[in-house]
Design an enzyme around this catalytic site. Structure first.
Site, mmCIF file in Angstrom:
data_model
loop_
_atom_site.group_PDB
_atom_site.id
_atom_site.type_symbol
_atom_site.label_atom_id
_atom_site.label_comp_id
_atom_site.label_asym_id
_atom_site.label_seq_id
_atom_site.Cartn_x
_atom_site.Cartn_y
_atom_site.Cartn_z
ATOM 1 N N HIS A 130 0.851 -1.213 0.000
ATOM 2 C CA HIS A 130 0.000 0.000 0.000
ATOM 3 C C HIS A 130 0.874 1.246 0.000
ATOM 4 O O HIS A 130 1.529 1.556 0.989
ATOM 5 C CB HIS A 130 -0.917 0.015 1.221
ATOM 6 C CG HIS A 130 -1.898 1.152 1.197
ATOM 7 N ND1 HIS A 130 -3.256 0.974 1.033
ATOM 8 C CD2 HIS A 130 -1.722 2.489 1.286
ATOM 9 C CE1 HIS A 130 -3.867 2.138 1.043
ATOM 10 N NE2 HIS A 130 -2.951 3.088 1.194
ATOM 11 N N HIS B 126 1.577 5.417 -2.041
ATOM 12 C CA HIS B 126 1.104 6.521 -2.905
ATOM 13 C C HIS B 126 2.312 7.150 -3.579
ATOM 14 O O HIS B 126 2.958 8.044 -3.026
ATOM 15 C CB HIS B 126 0.361 7.581 -2.076
ATOM 16 C CG HIS B 126 -0.899 7.068 -1.462
ATOM 17 N ND1 HIS B 126 -2.146 7.275 -2.013
ATOM 18 C CD2 HIS B 126 -1.099 6.320 -0.345
ATOM 19 C CE1 HIS B 126 -3.067 6.683 -1.251
ATOM 20 N NE2 HIS B 126 -2.449 6.096 -0.240
ATOM 21 N N GLN C 122 -9.555 9.832 -4.384
ATOM 22 C CA GLN C 122 -9.178 10.445 -3.100
ATOM 23 C C GLN C 122 -10.300 11.315 -2.511
ATOM 24 O O GLN C 122 -10.522 11.322 -1.301
ATOM 25 C CB GLN C 122 -7.927 11.318 -3.306
ATOM 26 C CG GLN C 122 -7.540 12.212 -2.145
ATOM 27 C CD GLN C 122 -6.771 11.483 -1.067
ATOM 28 O OE1 GLN C 122 -5.617 11.095 -1.260
ATOM 29 N NE2 GLN C 122 -7.405 11.270 0.074
ATOM 30 N N HIS D 164 -9.220 2.040 0.282
ATOM 31 C CA HIS D 164 -9.027 2.670 1.584
ATOM 32 C C HIS D 164 -10.369 2.485 2.288
ATOM 33 O O HIS D 164 -11.396 2.957 1.805
ATOM 34 C CB HIS D 164 -8.740 4.159 1.423
ATOM 35 C CG HIS D 164 -7.355 4.463 0.950
ATOM 36 N ND1 HIS D 164 -6.894 4.092 -0.290
ATOM 37 C CD2 HIS D 164 -6.325 5.096 1.568
ATOM 38 C CE1 HIS D 164 -5.635 4.501 -0.407
ATOM 39 N NE2 HIS D 164 -5.261 5.110 0.698
ATOM 40 N N GLU E 257 -10.832 4.216 7.297
ATOM 41 C CA GLU E 257 -9.618 4.847 7.859
ATOM 42 C C GLU E 257 -10.057 5.966 8.803
ATOM 43 O O GLU E 257 -9.968 7.155 8.482
ATOM 44 C CB GLU E 257 -8.700 5.381 6.754
ATOM 45 C CG GLU E 257 -7.350 5.847 7.305
ATOM 46 C CD GLU E 257 -6.428 6.446 6.248
ATOM 47 O OE1 GLU E 257 -6.850 6.560 5.080
ATOM 48 O OE2 GLU E 257 -5.291 6.815 6.596
ATOM 49 N N ASP F 117 2.602 3.233 2.817
ATOM 50 C CA ASP F 117 1.575 4.256 2.593
ATOM 51 C C ASP F 117 2.183 5.575 2.113
ATOM 52 O O ASP F 117 1.851 6.047 1.032
ATOM 53 C CB ASP F 117 0.731 4.481 3.861
ATOM 54 C CG ASP F 117 -0.633 5.102 3.577
ATOM 55 O OD1 ASP F 117 -0.965 5.282 2.381
ATOM 56 O OD2 ASP F 117 -1.359 5.389 4.537
HETATM 57 FE FE FE2 Z 1 -3.242 5.198 1.556
#
Ligand code: FE2
Length: 423
Positions: free
Chosen positions: A57, A59, A152, A210, A213, A309
């Protein structure tokens, strides 16, 4: 005549003194005292040879952008999302490409040869999609990059996310993403999960959302994710990332949830560095740790891997993309200090990550590509303790990164002493 032999290696299954032979980019033999010659021999001297690290995971589009246009002074998830929104209009495809490429170099030097990266598709220009598709292509000989179409700002909440997600998949993004807890309502979150799983089923793709979270114990989108996985027959192909609300859920409810997740063969991804940093921010004392229930998920037979992440982005200003740092934090946050538990944390950044990504050619086995890493440590526990250098990183039998062994020399008035922190 082999191309390469690593001699006297320790393996993650506990075997020691093993030789690994490589021919034509693949592992040709794994046995003690291999009776063969090779163009190159390396004496591993009892150090651990592991399959590469896997970051399940990440970005890549926001990595290494820390401080632009400003630093996240509160350290919260929401300020991070706000800063990313401020940066997006100013970034270019080349900027994203250059940062992501640099991150890949860091990853390779640290022995990570597979990354699943989410890519934000809420910018109508889809610059990040094009940049990361180009990075995936440029780096394909060295590192496996899987891209997840990540809305996002919300799949239903962001005006063009539906259209952009479809376009991102059409351009070659591999996996369907989502962020149900960020939709306007719980009901919209469930709707988004259902829509996105249907898209994945129709296209034969994997899913990685996601999911939940937050610290809100009533954020239960993972339940819908498991149910939609079963409905569409996507067993084993769907991942719930973060799942931090599970930390705060009622225990009775979780006992039902685990059975659903197991039925769906759902993969769970925890991001220990980020979860411990971003969760619990509304708490006074005691402050919740906020990482999902890693130990209990594993005991329930659910695949759990760890992701980095973020590295130096609006959400997390630290890191060098070291998956052992991730596992080290995971074992501390999760109270996983038993020997087998520590080995499970090492697996969470290797074999379990490979399972999450669905990597079929992964592992140190005869016939598989010779992708392997020699650590300056004897076993997984020592690797977690020292987070040592990666002495050699091999991809299909080619050495693509090296780091010299680290030691310290002490002059305490007598003879010089050299130490490397091993027992
Ligand atoms: Fe993430």
């Amino acid at each position: 005549m082999l191309d390469l032999i690593l001699r006297r290696a320790n393996l993650t299954d506990g075997r020691t003194g093993i030789d690994i032979g490589v021919a034509d980019g693949r592992i040709a033999a794994i046995e003690p005292a291999l009776a063969a010659e090779a163009g190159r021999e390396i004496d591993a001297t009892g150090r651990l040879v592991t399959p590469p690290f896997v970051d399940s995971h990440f970005h890549l589009d926001s990595a290494l952008s820390v401080g632009r246009p400003r630093f996240n002074e509160s350290g919260t998830l929401l300020e991070g999302i706000k800063i990313w929104g401020e940066l997006k209009p100013a970034i270019t495809t080349k900027d994203i490409y250059d940062r992501a490429l640099k991150l890949c170099h860091w990853a390779i030097a640290k022995g990570t040869l597979a990354i699943r990266s989410h890519v934000d598709i809420c910018d109508d220009r889809l610059l990040a999609v094009d940049a990361l598709l180009a990075v995936r292509e440029t780096m394909k000989s060295f590192i496996d990059i899987q891209l997840v179409a990540f809305p996002q700002d919300g799949y239903l909440r962001s005006p063009n996310a539906k259209k952009n997600l479809a376009e991102a998949l059409a351009r070659g993004v591999d996996v369907v993403g989502g962020i149900p807890h960020f939709e306007r309502t719980m009901a919209d979150g469930a709707l988004a999960v259902a829509d996105l799983c249907r898209i994945a089923a129709d296209r034969g793709l994997m899913v990685d959302m996601h999911c939940d979270e937050s610290d809100d114990p009533l954020s239960r989108h993972v339940e819908t994710l498991a149910a939609e996985t079963v409905r569409h027959g996507l067993h084993g192909r769907v991942t719930g990332s973060h799942l931090t609300s599970m930390h705060s859920m009622d225990n009775y409810y979780v006992s039902k949830l685990f059975a659903l997740m197991r039925e769906a063969k759902l993969n769970a991804v925890a991001n220990p560095l980020i979860n411990i940093t971003l969760q619990g921010r509304h708490d006074t004392y005691p402050k919740r740790r906020g990482m999902t229930r890693v130990k209990e998920l594993l005991n329930a037979g659910i695949n759990v891997s760890f992701g980095h992440d973020c590295v130096m982005d609006p959400w997390y200003g630290l890191g060098s993309h070291d998956m052992l740092e991730v596992a080290h934090m995971g074992l501390h946050v999760g109270h996983m200090t038993g020997r087998d538990e520590m080995r499970a944390c090492f697996a969470a950044v290797t074999t379990a990550g490979a399972k999450t990504l669905g990597l079929s050619d992964y592992g140190l086995e005869v016939g598989k590509p010779a992708n392997m890493v020699v650590l300056q440590a004897a076993d997984q526990v020592e690797a977690l303790r020292l987070r040592p250098v990666r002495l050699h990183v091999f991809r299909s039998g080619h050495e693509i990164a090296t780091t010299p062994a680290v030691s310290a020399t002490l002059d305490l008035g007598g003879a010089e002493t050299t130490i490397d922190f091993s027992l």
